[in-house]
Design an enzyme around this catalytic site. Structure first.
Site, short mmCIF file in Angstrom:
data_model
loop_
_atom_site.label_atom_id
_atom_site.label_comp_id
_atom_site.label_asym_id
_atom_site.label_seq_id
_atom_site.Cartn_x
_atom_site.Cartn_y
_atom_site.Cartn_z
N TYR A 46 0.83 -1.20 0.00
CA TYR A 46 0.00 0.00 0.00
C TYR A 46 0.87 1.26 0.00
CZ TYR A 46 -3.50 -3.40 1.61
OH TYR A 46 -4.33 -4.49 1.74
N HIS A 129 0.19 -12.26 1.55
CA HIS A 129 -0.59 -11.32 0.76
C HIS A 129 -0.64 -11.73 -0.71
CE1 HIS A 129 -1.42 -6.73 0.01
NE2 HIS A 129 -2.50 -7.47 -0.14
#
Length: 309
Positions: A46, A129
């Protein structure tokens, strides 16, 4: 380990889609904490580390045992001289680049670097992830590395976060993950996560964090518009969302209010993680979840075959 029923998703404060300044990012985190959100989720992906840096700075000084912090592994950030801007949806300089790495060493390096960005000596939850194209290495190296850290008490819980349910179910069957994060697959518009994954998690005692309750935007306003899974919504999906909104109106409920309430109807889901980029968005979301949704709404949606029984 307990988590709040709603959590703060920190991708937007990593400049997802458009830039947010440092003050606005901190205000969003502060508003989430004050509203009672005690689960905070981030990742190196992110904003190329920006989300972790901002989240760690905003939480600094808060009692460490008063919140649960989640980050992720699988993408290492390495220096880049290419210049320009990030090309994966975040409005940040591309001074580093992402390198997929689900190896044991990669997981440990990722953890060390995340802790440095967060300014912490430990996190509570670590998720593998998006291992969609990396199953073998993720299950044979990343998971054992995280399980070892869990056994050593370095982290409290380990799991996997993905936008699909099938591989999450495989992780639940073949490893001893504590939790999974399911993004966009148990919402008012997509209940595919309930076909196998959610019953399996309930059976095995694996908690589920539900993300993407708005399906990237289509369910975020009462007049459905915008994107579905980060692409323009199709006409059939728009029509279905509008039908759901119409039923909601009969019960004095808005579409985003129903979207945030829906996932918690399943007993496997422990928390709904909601992204926000400003204090105003957090306050609006907190107001939505504070209002109860009548059971009659769900009954009507079932009766009109808009959600399964």
């Amino acid at each position: 380990m307990q988590v709040s029923r709603y959590g703060f998703g920190a991708a937007p404060i990593g400049n997802l889609f458009s830039a947010v300044d440092d003050n606005a990012a901190r205000a969003a985190v502060d508003a989430a904490y004050e509203a009672g959100f005690r689960l905070f989720d981030t990742a190196p992906h992110y904003g190329l580390g920006l989300s972790e840096r901002r989240l760690g700075a905003a939480l600094a000084g808060r009692p460490r045992d008063s919140y649960t912090l989640s980050t992720k592994v699988g993408r290492l950030l390495v220096p880049s001289s290419d210049g320009g801007r990030d090309d994966q949806g975040f409005d940040v300089p591309a001074d580093v680049r992402r390198v997929w790495d689900f190896s044991r060493d990669g997981v440990r390096r990722s953890m060390e670097e995340s802790l440095e960005r967060l300014g912490l000596d430990a996190v509570d939850i670590v998720l593998i992830h998006d291992p969609d194209d990396h199953w073998e290495q993720a299950v044979s190296e990343a998971y054992p590395a995280l399980a070892e850290l869990r056994d050593q008490g370095v982290v409290k819980a380990v799991g996997v976060g993905m936008n699909q349910a099938g591989m999450l179910a495989a992780f639940v069957r073949e490893t001893e993950v504590d939790l999974v994060m399911l993004a966009g697959r148990y919402t008012l518009l997509d209940q595919s996560g309930a076909e196998e994954l959610l019953p399996l998690c309930e059976e095995r005692g694996v908690s589920v964090l539900a993300a993407g309750a708005f399906n990237s935007g289509l369910l975020a306003t009462h007049d459905p518009a915008g994107t579905y899974d980060y692409a323009p919504a199709s006409e059939p999906l728009l029509a279905k969302a509008r039908r759901i909104a119409s039923v909601c109106e009969r019960h004095d409920v808005t579409l985003p209010q129903a979207a945030l309430a829906f996932p918690l109807r399943h007993p496997a889901i422990a928390s709904v993680v909601v992204g926000a980029r400003s204090a105003g968005e957090v306050i609006a979301n907190a107001a939505l979840v504070a209002e109860p949704v009548p059971e009659a709404l769900w009954a009507d949606l079932v009766a009109e075959e808009l959600i399964p029984a």
